[in-house]
Design a protein around this motif. Structure first.
Motif, PDB file in Angstrom:
ATOM      1  N   GLU A  86      42.432  27.704  40.733  1.00 12.00           N
ATOM      2  CA  GLU A  86      42.630  28.606  41.856  1.00 12.00           C
ATOM      3  C   GLU A  86      41.330  28.860  42.591  1.00 12.00           C
ATOM      4  OE1 GLU A  86      42.885  32.854  39.855  1.00 12.00           O
ATOM      5  OE2 GLU A  86      44.294  31.399  38.991  1.00 12.00           O
ATOM      6  N   SER A  88      39.754  31.567  46.018  1.00 10.68           N
ATOM      7  CA  SER A  88      40.086  32.697  46.894  1.00 10.68           C
ATOM      8  C   SER A  88      39.077  32.772  48.036  1.00 10.68           C
ATOM      9  CB  SER A  88      40.123  34.006  46.094  1.00 10.68           C
ATOM     10  OG  SER A  88      38.872  34.240  45.527  1.00 10.68           O
ATOM     11  N   LYS A 139      42.014  39.411  51.032  1.00  6.02           N
ATOM     12  CA  LYS A 139      41.669  38.076  50.538  1.00  6.02           C
ATOM     13  C   LYS A 139      42.943  37.265  50.334  1.00  6.02           C
ATOM     14  CE  LYS A 139      37.566  38.192  47.651  1.00  6.02           C
ATOM     15  NZ  LYS A 139      37.149  38.009  46.264  1.00  6.02           N
ATOM     16  N   GLN A 141      44.513  34.044  47.842  1.00  5.25           N
ATOM     17  CA  GLN A 141      44.287  33.252  46.637  1.00  5.25           C
ATOM     18  C   GLN A 141      45.225  32.045  46.691  1.00  5.25           C
ATOM     19  OE1 GLN A 141      44.506  35.545  43.028  1.00  5.25           O
ATOM     20  NE2 GLN A 141      42.732  34.371  42.355  1.00  5.25           N
ATOM     21  N   TYR A 143      46.564  28.475  44.559  1.00  8.02           N
ATOM     22  CA  TYR A 143      46.640  27.996  43.168  1.00  8.02           C
ATOM     23  C   TYR A 143      46.749  26.477  43.070  1.00  8.02           C
ATOM     24  CZ  TYR A 143      47.608  32.896  42.311  1.00  8.02           C
ATOM     25  OH  TYR A 143      47.531  34.252  42.274  1.00  8.02           O
TER      26      TYR A 143
END
Ligand code: AMP
Ligand code: MG
Length: 422
Positions: A86, A88, A139, A141, A143
């Motif tokens: 991941e 971010s 933010k 994120q 994956y």
């Protein structure tokens, strides 16, 4: 009547040889000149007109790199490219279509919408469905591994400066007009419409809506011919039915010869006492009466009266339509300035036998069954040149060469009405 029986397109006389279909078409096409004059029209008036000049683009389309998705433009650090796991990014901007964003710093993301410009510093766009908002929506994120240049439509991807996007001589379709608009062109130069004067010979003819008296028939050629010309985008001057006399035929020609690019008639092109087209045209201009080695539609007149080209189609309704489609249509399309003026054909298989080595090329009315490959053509049982139902039932013409003899399964040229009648 079956296909073996002779149509009523005029008697064969030994002294006048029949001309081949190919030769007649060649002469006709060679003598067709593109008409003079062009005008500029707005895009909304341009549909189906013939483009007079090439269109060249002054811009790149798109003229800036832009997003192909609603999502997030990211300044992706090199060492994050293709790394699994991941990642971010801090959201620092919002760019909707029609606005521009600020430079995006490494590790940052801009909310971006389809068509919005990619901000300086961004090098990939991740679709919104793959981004989770975290930390009070400050933010995102993601994956999955990220790659550079995802979902970015680069500048000039569709069209580049100086590209010729449309060539002259095309019939303008909706997509052509849209492409012109996409490069900022707001009007197109088109070739003037051609004017075709028409009249119909035959004392037996009565307009639909009236009651028939003995020996009379309804004038159907008037309606096929005007509709076919309208389909081709011609301006039609229609004098209707004209008496079967030399005087009234000459009068009709005089009315049309100065205002028309082409004059077209049906009937009266044989050489019987009731057929006055030949003499009338010859007295005012010049005419060649062709007897074409084809069925239906043997007699066809071609010449010039004043400035107008003259095409005299046979009287029988199927012959009139078939000769229009095979000869007049490509002639008109060439005069209109179309570069692609010849009829379009493709091969289908006959679903019938053909015996007897018939001397004339035949254009039989068929319906194509496309459930098999190659498609199979079935013939309408009555092929007489007076049987207008045959052309309504059919979806095209099958071309059977002179002298042919074959059993079912022969591959032959098919002329689709879907194309020819539009
Ligand atoms: P013609 O070429 O004048 O000898 O006509 C040949 C055949 O076509 C005759 O049976 C005419 O009655 C028929 N015909 C001629 N003109 C028309 C028309 N406008 N509509 C329907 N049939 C026609
Ligand atoms: Mg007649």
């Amino acid at each position: 009547m079956n296909s073996q029986q002779v149509d009523c397109g005029g008697d064969e006389t030994p002294q006048q040889p029949l001309m081949s279909t190919d030769k007649a078409l060649e002469i006709l096409i060679d003598s067709a000149n593109i008409i003079d004059g062009t005008i500029f029209v707005g895009l909304e008036e341009a549909l189906n007109s013939v483009l007079a000049s090439d269109i060249q683009s002054n811009i790149n389309v798109p003229s800036f790199d832009n997003s192909a998705m609603d999502g997030y433009a990211i300044n992706l650090d090199d060492n994050l490219v293709n790394i699994s796991g991941e990642s971010s990014f801090i959201i620092t901007d919002r760019i909707s279509a029609g606005t521009t964003g600020k430079t995006l710093l490494p590790g940052c993301a801009a909310r971006i919408f389809t068509g919005a410009p990619i901000p300086r510093g961004a090098n990939t766009v991740i679709m919104q469905e793959e981004c989770n908002l975290i930390e009070d929506d400050t933010k995102i994120q993601i994956y999955r591994p990220l790659a550079l240049n995802e979902n970015i439509r680069p500048c000039g991807n569709d069209i580049q400066v100086d590209d010729v996007i449309l060539k002259s001589g095309i019939k303008l379709k909706p997509q052509d007009i849209a492409l012109s608009a996409s490069v900022g062109v707001n009007e197109l130069e088109i070739i003037n419409k051609i004017t075709v004067g028409v009249f119909f010979t035959g004392d037996e003819l009565v307009e639909p809506g009236n009651t028939l008296k003995g020996g009379q028939i309804y004038n159907s050629n008037r309606y096929s011919l005007v509709a076919l010309l309208n389909n081709l985008g011609c301006i039609v001057i229609n004098l209707g039915n004209i008496k079967d006399t030399l005087d009234s035929t000459c009068e009709a020609l005089k009315k049309l010869m100065h205002d028309c690019d082409i004059i077209m008639t049906t009937g009266g092109v044989s050489v019987g006492e009731e057929d006055h087209i030949k003499d009338a045209v010859q007295s005012l201009g010049r005419l060649t009466l062709w007897r074409i080695k084809m069925k239906p539609g043997k007699p066809l007149a071609f010449g010039k009266v004043g400035n107008a080209a003259f095409i005299g189609l046979p009287g029988n309704p199927v012959s009139a339509m078939v000769t229009f489609l095979l000869f007049a249509r490509p002639f008109i399309k060439k005069m209109q300035g179309l570069s692609d003026y010849m009829n379009y054909t493709f091969k289908v298989e006959s679903n019938f036998n053909w015996h007897g080595s018939k001397p004339r090329r035949e254009f039989v009315r068929v319906r194509v069954d496309s459930s098999s490959s190659p498609a199979k053509a079935n013939m309408y049982p009555k092929q007489g040149s007076d049987v207008l139902s045959s052309i309504v039932w059919a979806d095209g013409l099958l071309e059977i060469p002179e002298g042919a003899s074959f059993v079912s399964g022969e591959l032959l040229n098919f002329y689709p009405f879907k194309e020819m009648m539009s």
